[in-house]
Motif scaffolding. Structure first.
Motif, PDB file in Angstrom:
ATOM      1  N   SER A  60      41.294  39.198 -32.065  1.00  0.00           N
ATOM      2  CA  SER A  60      41.012  37.779 -32.350  1.00  0.00           C
ATOM      3  C   SER A  60      39.515  37.529 -32.495  1.00  0.00           C
ATOM      4  O   SER A  60      38.990  36.533 -31.999  1.00  0.00           O
ATOM      5  N   LEU A 116      33.865  31.083 -22.074  1.00  0.00           N
ATOM      6  CA  LEU A 116      34.873  30.164 -21.568  1.00  0.00           C
ATOM      7  C   LEU A 116      34.656  28.768 -22.146  1.00  0.00           C
ATOM      8  O   LEU A 116      33.539  28.266 -22.184  1.00  0.00           O
ATOM      9  N   ALA A 117      35.750  28.148 -22.597  1.00  0.00           N
ATOM     10  CA  ALA A 117      35.667  26.802 -23.157  1.00  0.00           C
ATOM     11  C   ALA A 117      35.417  25.780 -22.047  1.00  0.00           C
ATOM     12  O   ALA A 117      35.614  26.064 -20.857  1.00  0.00           O
ATOM     13  N   ASP A 119      37.077  23.321 -21.119  1.00  0.00           N
ATOM     14  CA  ASP A 119      38.244  22.958 -20.309  1.00  0.00           C
ATOM     15  C   ASP A 119      38.564  24.013 -19.243  1.00  0.00           C
ATOM     16  O   ASP A 119      39.415  23.813 -18.381  1.00  0.00           O
ATOM     17  N   THR A 121      40.152  26.741 -19.463  1.00  0.00           N
ATOM     18  CA  THR A 121      41.452  27.418 -19.577  1.00  0.00           C
ATOM     19  C   THR A 121      41.559  28.316 -20.806  1.00  0.00           C
ATOM     20  O   THR A 121      42.496  29.097 -20.907  1.00  0.00           O
ATOM     21  N   THR A 122      40.645  28.197 -21.742  1.00  0.00           N
ATOM     22  CA  THR A 122      40.685  29.023 -22.948  1.00  0.00           C
ATOM     23  C   THR A 122      39.323  29.689 -23.137  1.00  0.00           C
ATOM     24  O   THR A 122      38.314  29.261 -22.575  1.00  0.00           O
ATOM     25  N   ALA A 123      39.325  30.736 -23.943  1.00  0.00           N
ATOM     26  CA  ALA A 123      38.082  31.457 -24.192  1.00  0.00           C
ATOM     27  C   ALA A 123      38.035  31.899 -25.646  1.00  0.00           C
ATOM     28  O   ALA A 123      39.059  31.934 -26.342  1.00  0.00           O
ATOM     29  N   ARG A 124      36.859  32.239 -26.097  1.00  0.00           N
ATOM     30  CA  ARG A 124      36.647  32.775 -27.442  1.00  0.00           C
ATOM     31  C   ARG A 124      35.496  33.770 -27.340  1.00  0.00           C
ATOM     32  O   ARG A 124      34.919  33.967 -26.268  1.00  0.00           O
TER      33      ARG A 124
END
Length: 200
Positions: A60, A116-117, A119, A121-124
């Motif tokens: 991803s 880490l975003a 929020d 709870t999500t990452a990229r």
């Protein structure tokens, strides 16, 4: 990268396709094409093809810096090094020095950095995201595979003239085929025909 998300659909130039899970993302990458007789299976024709492949799960890795022609050429060199070391390890032969040097050189580059975003709870992958970073990740995975506990589980498909390689991470360690729906079924069919031919 999670093992459950490895695997890609491979396409035969003569028609047909099947899902093949090599058990490691680096080995999935090794099957995107090749040199010599394997050039007919090439899928990375343009820099954008590499960008699309790297952007798919589990990597991803969406490129924020466009892949160049030189980076595509370098990626194919890394791919060949993964292919060569996998096959020589499966055959129980010493690893080729040039391929080992390629893996080490590629792994030395900085890998992508997770971010880490807000929020929580999500990452990229933190930009900039370059192909050299993701290739470093693939080279590091291959190095870990070759030097780790699954090293002796790297195998070539037992099917006739099937060069696909995989790592057998199953508990019994009894995997023989690239895919049951392909070489596994062909073997069963041949065995069944042979029994009928020699039966009473």
């Amino acid at each position: 990268m999670r093992a459950s998300t490895t695997g890609r659909v491979l396409h035969d130039p003569k028609g047909g396709s099947f899902r093949f899970d090599a058990g490691a993302v680096c080995l999935d990458f090794a099957h995107t094409g090749g040199e010599g007789p394997y050039a007919v299976f090439e899928t990375l024709h343009e820099p954008s093809d590499l960008a699309v492949w790297l952007a798919e799960p589990p990597l991803s890795a969406i490129m924020t810096v466009p892949v160049t022609v030189d980076e595509l050429a370098a990626a194919k060199v890394v791919r060949q090094a993964i292919w060569d070391t996998a096959h020589t390890r499966a055959a129980g032969r010493p690893l080729p020095a040039e391929a080992v040097a390629t893996l080490n050189r590629t792994a030395a580059a900085a890998p992508p950095v997770p971010e880490l975003a807000a929020d929580g709870t999500t990452a990229r992958w933190a930009p900039p995201v370059r192909s050299t970073q993701v290739l470093s990740t693939l080279a590091r995975e291959m190095i870990e595979l070759l030097s780790g506990p699954l090293s002796e589980r790297i195998r070539e498909c037992a099917g006739d003239n099937c060069p696909l390689v995989f790592v057998d991470s199953s508990r019994p360690g009894a995997r023989r085929w690239c895919a049951m729906e392909r070489c596994g079924n062909r073997h069963k069919l041949r065995t069944h025909r042979a029994r009928r031919a020699t039966g009473p």
